[in-house]
Design an enzyme around this catalytic site. Sequence first.
Site, PDB file in Angstrom:
ATOM      1  N   GLU A  75     -10.020 -10.935  -6.803  1.00 15.23           N
ATOM      2  CA  GLU A  75      -9.028  -9.868  -6.691  1.00 15.23           C
ATOM      3  C   GLU A  75      -7.868 -10.074  -7.676  1.00 15.23           C
ATOM      4  O   GLU A  75      -7.337  -9.105  -8.223  1.00 15.23           O
ATOM      5  CB  GLU A  75      -8.522  -9.781  -5.249  1.00 15.23           C
ATOM      6  CG  GLU A  75      -9.622  -9.316  -4.286  1.00 15.23           C
ATOM      7  CD  GLU A  75      -9.186  -9.278  -2.829  1.00 15.23           C
ATOM      8  OE1 GLU A  75      -8.015  -9.626  -2.528  1.00 15.23           O
ATOM      9  OE2 GLU A  75     -10.015  -8.896  -1.993  1.00 15.23           O
TER      10      GLU A  75
ATOM     11  N   ASN B 291      -1.967   0.449   6.818  1.00 16.63           N
ATOM     12  CA  ASN B 291      -1.452  -0.802   7.379  1.00 16.63           C
ATOM     13  C   ASN B 291      -0.582  -1.592   6.399  1.00 16.63           C
ATOM     14  O   ASN B 291      -0.445  -2.801   6.518  1.00 16.63           O
ATOM     15  CB  ASN B 291      -2.599  -1.636   7.952  1.00 16.63           C
ATOM     16  CG  ASN B 291      -3.596  -2.076   6.890  1.00 16.63           C
ATOM     17  OD1 ASN B 291      -3.463  -1.722   5.732  1.00 16.63           O
ATOM     18  ND2 ASN B 291      -4.569  -2.872   7.286  1.00 16.63           N
TER      19      ASN B 291
ATOM     20  N   TYR C  86     -12.714  -2.088  -3.420  1.00 20.20           N
ATOM     21  CA  TYR C  86     -13.168  -2.137  -2.030  1.00 20.20           C
ATOM     22  C   TYR C  86     -14.692  -1.997  -1.907  1.00 20.20           C
ATOM     23  O   TYR C  86     -15.193  -1.601  -0.848  1.00 20.20           O
ATOM     24  CB  TYR C  86     -12.474  -1.049  -1.219  1.00 20.20           C
ATOM     25  CG  TYR C  86     -11.054  -1.406  -0.811  1.00 20.20           C
ATOM     26  CD1 TYR C  86     -10.809  -2.494   0.033  1.00 20.20           C
ATOM     27  CD2 TYR C  86      -9.965  -0.658  -1.242  1.00 20.20           C
ATOM     28  CE1 TYR C  86      -9.522  -2.832   0.427  1.00 20.20           C
ATOM     29  CE2 TYR C  86      -8.673  -0.983  -0.847  1.00 20.20           C
ATOM     30  CZ  TYR C  86      -8.460  -2.064  -0.022  1.00 20.20           C
ATOM     31  OH  TYR C  86      -7.182  -2.390   0.379  1.00 20.20           O
TER      32      TYR C  86
ATOM     33  N   HIS D 128      -2.219  -5.497   1.887  1.00 21.05           N
ATOM     34  CA  HIS D 128      -3.527  -6.145   1.777  1.00 21.05           C
ATOM     35  C   HIS D 128      -3.315  -7.578   1.317  1.00 21.05           C
ATOM     36  O   HIS D 128      -2.385  -7.866   0.571  1.00 21.05           O
ATOM     37  CB  HIS D 128      -4.404  -5.427   0.730  1.00 21.05           C
ATOM     38  CG  HIS D 128      -5.629  -6.206   0.348  1.00 21.05           C
ATOM     39  ND1 HIS D 128      -6.778  -6.158   1.078  1.00 21.05           N
ATOM     40  CD2 HIS D 128      -5.850  -7.094  -0.663  1.00 21.05           C
ATOM     41  CE1 HIS D 128      -7.682  -6.981   0.525  1.00 21.05           C
ATOM     42  NE2 HIS D 128      -7.139  -7.554  -0.533  1.00 21.05           N
TER      43      HIS D 128
ATOM     44  N   LYS E  37       0.816  -1.219   0.000  1.00 19.22           N
ATOM     45  CA  LYS E  37       0.000   0.000   0.000  1.00 19.22           C
ATOM     46  C   LYS E  37       0.853   1.275   0.000  1.00 19.22           C
ATOM     47  O   LYS E  37       2.065   1.227   0.245  1.00 19.22           O
ATOM     48  CB  LYS E  37      -0.927  -0.030   1.222  1.00 19.22           C
ATOM     49  CG  LYS E  37      -1.950  -1.166   1.184  1.00 19.22           C
ATOM     50  CD  LYS E  37      -2.930  -1.033   2.342  1.00 19.22           C
ATOM     51  CE  LYS E  37      -3.959  -2.158   2.321  1.00 19.22           C
ATOM     52  NZ  LYS E  37      -4.985  -1.952   3.382  1.00 19.22           N
TER      53      LYS E  37
HETATM   54  P1  CMP Z   1      -7.494  -4.349   3.829  1.00 23.10           P
HETATM   55  O1  CMP Z   1      -7.055  -5.717   4.174  1.00 23.10           O
HETATM   56  O2  CMP Z   1      -6.896  -3.731   2.620  1.00 23.10           O
HETATM   57  O3  CMP Z   1      -9.088  -4.321   3.671  1.00 23.10           O
HETATM   58  C1  CMP Z   1      -9.890  -3.220   4.018  1.00 23.10           C
HETATM   59  C2  CMP Z   1      -9.094  -2.088   4.581  1.00 23.10           C
HETATM   60  O4  CMP Z   1      -9.844  -1.096   5.243  1.00 23.10           O
HETATM   61  C3  CMP Z   1      -8.157  -2.588   5.647  1.00 23.10           C
HETATM   62  O5  CMP Z   1      -7.151  -3.372   5.067  1.00 23.10           O
HETATM   63  C4  CMP Z   1      -7.722  -1.300   6.313  1.00 23.10           C
HETATM   64  O6  CMP Z   1      -6.658  -0.677   5.646  1.00 23.10           O
HETATM   65  C5  CMP Z   1      -8.969  -0.456   6.148  1.00 23.10           C
HETATM   66  N1  CMP Z   1      -9.614  -0.325   7.445  1.00 23.10           N
HETATM   67  C6  CMP Z   1     -10.199  -1.289   8.163  1.00 23.10           C
HETATM   68  N2  CMP Z   1     -10.676  -0.795   9.300  1.00 23.10           N
HETATM   69  C7  CMP Z   1     -10.393   0.529   9.295  1.00 23.10           C
HETATM   70  C8  CMP Z   1     -10.639   1.595  10.188  1.00 23.10           C
HETATM   71  N3  CMP Z   1     -11.271   1.393  11.353  1.00 23.10           N
HETATM   72  N4  CMP Z   1     -10.211   2.820   9.849  1.00 23.10           N
HETATM   73  C9  CMP Z   1      -9.581   3.022   8.674  1.00 23.10           C
HETATM   74  N5  CMP Z   1      -9.316   2.042   7.783  1.00 23.10           N
HETATM   75  C10 CMP Z   1      -9.719   0.824   8.096  1.00 23.10           C
END
Ligand code: CMP
Length: 141
Positions: free
Chosen positions: A127, A113, A50, A116, A10
């Site tokens: 995906e 984070n 998403y 993914h 990311k």
């Molecule tokens: P990902 O695995 O890419 O799938 C959905 C994404 O939403 C997740 O990782 C996070 O990056 C994001 N996400 C999930 N929960 C939150 C949250 N509480 N606030 C902001 N982003 C979130």
Amino acid sequence: AVERTLSIIKPDATRRNLTGKINAVYEDAGLQIVGQRRIRLTRPQAEAFYAEHKDRPFFGELVEFMISEPVVVQVLQGENAIARHRELMGATNPEKADEGTVRKQFALSMGENSVHGSDSPESARREIGFFFSELEILPCA
Ligand code: CMP
């Protein structure tokens, strides 16, 4: 069984020059990077990818973040690759991620984070198809 999963490095990670360190975690664990491309997601692409989260309060923030810098999309292949990749990533919330996981080492927050990964065989199929054609997926024999 040998599986394939879709991985995304990311914007918070590409911005900090962490592509190689994250790829090393996956390769050291025996996952093969059988497809890989650095791209800038468009807003419609990020929204479509998403779509399952479109009613969540963080959806807008998530889309803005995902289009803020380039990402690296990749197909990882290996024995039990979907679950194995999720173990290597660690929990979505980096504060809850196990020691040694990608998110424990590199993630900045729940949103930023670093990585993914597909969460099931069905999402892996969807995906991978979202970003790659079969011709772009090239495992070694
Ligand atoms: P990902 O695995 O890419 O799938 C959905 C994404 O939403 C997740 O990782 C996070 O990056 C994001 N996400 C999930 N929960 C939150 C949250 N509480 N606030 C902001 N982003 C979130």
